[in-house]
Design an enzyme around this catalytic site. Structure first.
Site, PDB file in Angstrom:
ATOM      1  N   ASP A   1      -7.042  27.227 -41.395  1.00  8.99           N
ATOM      2  CA  ASP A   1      -8.320  27.924 -41.241  1.00  8.99           C
ATOM      3  C   ASP A   1      -9.351  27.406 -42.243  1.00  8.99           C
ATOM      4  OD1 ASP A   1     -10.199  30.131 -40.519  1.00  8.99           O
ATOM      5  OD2 ASP A   1      -8.411  30.967 -39.594  1.00  8.99           O
TER       6      ASP A   1
ATOM      7  N   HIS B   1     -13.853  33.431 -42.407  1.00 10.82           N
ATOM      8  CA  HIS B   1     -12.943  33.408 -41.271  1.00 10.82           C
ATOM      9  C   HIS B   1     -11.482  33.344 -41.704  1.00 10.82           C
ATOM     10  CE1 HIS B   1     -11.095  31.761 -37.538  1.00 10.82           C
ATOM     11  NE2 HIS B   1     -12.088  32.369 -36.922  1.00 10.82           N
TER      12      HIS B   1
ATOM     13  N   SER C   1      -9.927  34.736 -32.393  1.00  9.23           N
ATOM     14  CA  SER C   1      -9.513  34.422 -33.766  1.00  9.23           C
ATOM     15  C   SER C   1      -8.845  35.614 -34.427  1.00  9.23           C
ATOM     16  CB  SER C   1     -10.722  34.001 -34.605  1.00  9.23           C
ATOM     17  OG  SER C   1     -11.186  32.732 -34.246  1.00  9.23           O
TER      18      SER C   1
END
Length: 756
Positions: free
Chosen positions: A139, A211, A534
């Site tokens: 990520d 994220h 996600s």
């Protein structure tokens, strides 16, 4: 000194007795005790008698400490015990485990409760919450100071771990611990593509996007009390596998829109070499890439060979068919769903009537006893309406057509507050709401408008930061989640299943924007609500980690099979799951896969569909790829194309037709492995897609022992409709005189550019 009187002595005895009683109460705590009922001696008529006898032998008989006996959903009891008594009880035959009773609080993402994960029974205790499992997250990096990565209660870093904590800009290697056991960053690809960059924070695994922090804390974050998103969804945060170890591989930086294949491949390759058990990848391509050019497909094949389970998101390009971009046969592809939770504000009218509406305004704003303003002529939230030119401070009532227009309306509003009227179901996925208002449906609006028109001095108040659980129907397929067929390889039904992905609360870097108020006030938060596949992917990755902990001998394909065949196609109203992207029509497996992941049922699936690496190679050999293209994926000449086959032993079925197809017949062969104890008989139950006929042979399969394999054939005959609509059904193997049901979705789908 005077002698004490009898009254004084009695008073002293009472005080000492109270003190002793208080001390005993303090010394004892309530514990939940799990027992193996097979150890109960035949002399006891019931488990209640057995537990009473057990307690009598370990605690004073005068102490009335038994609280509850559990004998249906779980086996055991709860009792008041001291530490010494509990230690004595641990030595008793039949003792399984015990833990202190706790105050029940709302979980932040609420997904654990929604997925029925609990500490009493099922996958959490069976896997010890993911202990001894390493999850590698590919990520944007991690914010190591987040409380979700504290190592309280974690076991020591395993000796088999070959990773490291790589230091860098604003990231000291000492920031790793017994939870966040490894950190690496890979940026040579992005640096090579941008050689003159002077951007900071690129030579570090620190997350400057948010994220990676969000996804990694979702999959395996530790327990954090008091987490919330500006008062919404408050409670104790935790990951799906809270006792699993986390390793972050930063392969993407927030400073560039592009992330580079070379960095991805290096990060995934290193994760396998370091020894991760599960790899969670909430990224992918938004365009069609051949498998032999897809870094996820290439690196995940090698990971699969090494026994690493790989989980990926389906993408966020829905609801169009064929928009899915992670259709890799040897990984789990996860779609996104809603949660049975909504965020609300309550409107209280001057007459005392209270109405609950939707809001996510990030503050406890004071909107108390303000005038309620309604003008039928100017009731639409447009440029000439009341919002733009309010006559005085108050709460405006006005209509909006769709949730998409809400942002523009908020931006233009000069009113103190507003009650918006909107029936758009997509409101359930909306997040950015920086205006002190609330949205209500047209039915509730009738009452509000009636009051505003008839009252001489209508007033209202709005209270924000409300969280509501039990929303129905839930789950629903998210509108944004990408749909199959997977254009990289449409012959395998994708996505495989779905998991919670809408408005998921997880850790967030405190220096990143979380939301805002008005047009110029940016707000930060340690926890943030995010939506997308996600967010769905790490939920499934966490479940896979739990299954790996409970069944370390299972292959990645076996774990995927267990998750798919036990997934739930029904919502919390016990009706078929609906699709928010298609006006709440019944969702097809091209949107939801086999259904919503069901962790506890996946623990004991009954049968599994296993797949070997060579089976995947046989599939590649059937795809008309060159030797070089196949070698790109397999990286080995040890595989041969002696038995090419497009019929992979997958726990789902898909038949594709083109615009020229009139009728199609397809036969599949499948082999299932019994992972239950002892002899089992399963019978096939089929729900055929419309305009289809399905034959299964044999209709019954018999297993004599555990790990025995049996094969069957499924033949589908389909007569194409003129409109080319996706049709779907299912095959369910039902255990006779047992509790197992092993379900596989069946889809008949168009696959022409003019049909999708």
């Amino acid at each position: 000194m005077a002698l004490p009187t009898l009254a004084h002595l009695l008073q002293l005895i009472i005080i000492l007795s109270a003190a002793t009683s208080h001390t005993n109460a303090i010394d004892r705590s309530t514990y939940i005790v799990h027992m193996d009922k097979s150890y109960m001696p035949k002399a006891f008529p019931t488990h209640h008698h057995w537990y009473t006898s057990v307690l009598d032998s370990t605690t004073p008989k005068s102490t009335q400490n038994l609280i509850y006996v559990y004998d249906t959903a779980l086996t055991g009891f709860s009792a008041l015990l001291s530490e010494a008594e509990l230690n004595s009880l641990r030595k008793y035959p039949g003792f399984v485990s015990a833990y202190a009773d706790k105050i029940v609080t709302l979980h932040t993402t609420h997904t654990f409760e929604f997925l029925s994960l609990n500490p009493v029974a099922g996958l959490w205790p069976a896997s010890n919450y993911g202990q001894d499992v390493i999850v590698g997250v590919i990520d944007t990096g991690v914010w190591p100071e987040s409380r979700s990565f504290n190592d309280d209660g974690m076991t020591k870093v395993p000796k088999r771990w070959k990773g490291r904590c790589q230091g860098g800009q604003d990231f000291n290697s000492s920031l790793c611990n017994s939870k966040l056991i490894g950190v690496r960053y890979f940026n040579k690809g992005v640096m090579a593509a941008n050689p003159n960059t002077t951007t900071t924070m690129i030579n570090s695994a620190r997350d400057t996007a948010g994220h990676g922090t969000h996804t990694s804390s979702t999959v395996a974050g530790n327990y954090v009390e008091g987490a919330s998103y500006f008062g919404y969804a408050s409670g104790t945060a935790r990951g799906v596998a809270p006792r699993a170890w986390v390793a972050m591989y930063k392969v993407c930086t927030s400073n560039y829109e592009e992330c580079y294949t070379s960095d991805y491949l290096s990060g995934m390759d290193r994760a396998v070499a370091d020894g991760v058990d599960v790899m969670s990848i909430s990224m992918g391509f938004s365009f069609v890439v051949p498998l032999y050019e897809n870094p996820f497909a290439i690196a995940s094949f090698g990971a699969m060979e090494k026994g690493v389970f790989v989980s990926t998101g389906a993408g966020n390009d829905g609801p169009s068919l064929g928009s899915l971009y992670n259709g890799i046969p040897w990984v789990l592809t996860v779609g996104a769903s809603s949660i049975d939770r909504s965020f609300a504000g309550t409107v209280t009218l001057g007459n005392g009537l209270t109405i609950t509406g939707w809001t996510m305004f990030p503050a406890s704003a004071l909107v108390n006893d303000l005038p309620l303003i309604y003008n039928k002529t100017l009731s639409h939230c447009n440029s000439t309406g009341l919002l733009s030119n309010p006559p005085y401070d108050g709460i405006i009532i006005c209509d909006i057509d769709t949730v998409d227009s809400l942002y523009d309306v908020e931006t233009r509003s000069k009113a103190t507050s507003a009650i918006f009227i909107c029936d758009d179901p997509l409101l359930a996925e909306f997040q950015e709401f920086f205006y002190p208002g609330v949205v209500i449906g047209s039915k509730d609006a009738e009452v509000v408008i009636k009051y505003a028109k008839r009252s001489k001095k209508p007033k209202a108040s709005i209270k924000f930061q409300q969280t509501i659980l039990g929303t129905k129907p839930a789950p629903v397929v998210a509108s944004y989640t990408s749909r199959g067929p997977a254009q990289s390889y449409p012959g395998i039904l994708k996505p495989d299943l779905m998991a919670p992905g809408s408005l998921v609360l997880a850790a967030w870097p405190p220096n990143r924007l979380a939301t805002y108020i008005g047009s110029n006030i940016d707000l930060s938060s340690d926890y943030n609500l995010q939506s997308g596949t996600s967010m769905a992917c790490p939920h499934a990755s966490g479940v896979a980690a739990l299954l790996k902990g409970a069944h370390p001998e299972w292959s990645p394909a076996a774990i995927r099979s267990a998750m798919m065949t036990t997934a739930n196609p029904l919502d919390n109203t016990l009706n078929h799951i609906r699709d928010l992207g298609l006006d709440l029509e019944n969702a097809s497996p091209l949107a939801m896969g086999a259904g919503q992941v069901d962790p506890n049922r996946a623990l004991d699936p009954g049968l599994i569909y296993d797949v070997s690496p060579h089976d995947y190679v046989n599939l590649l050999c059937s795809m008309n790829l060159t030797k070089a293209q196949i070698l790109t994926i397999t990286r080995s000449n040890n595989y041969t194309c002696s038995s090419p086959s497009e019929d992979l032993n997958y726990p789902s079925f898909i038949v594709l037709y083109t615009n020229k197809t009139t009728m199609i017949t397809r036969t599949f062969q499948r082999t299932v492995t019994n992972v239950g104890d002892g002899p089992r008989i399963y019978k096939a139950e089929v729900t055929a897609p419309e305009h289809s006929t399905i034959f299964v042979w044999p209709e019954k399969i018999l297993f004599v022992k555990k790990y025995e394999k049996q094969s069957y054939n499924l033949t589908i005959k389909y007569m194409k409709e003129k409109n080319g609509i996706v049709k779907f059904g299912s095959l369910v193997w039902v255990e006779e005189n047992g509790n197992h049901t092993v379900r596989s979705p069946i889809v008949v789908s168009p696959f022409d550019d003019d049909l999708l």
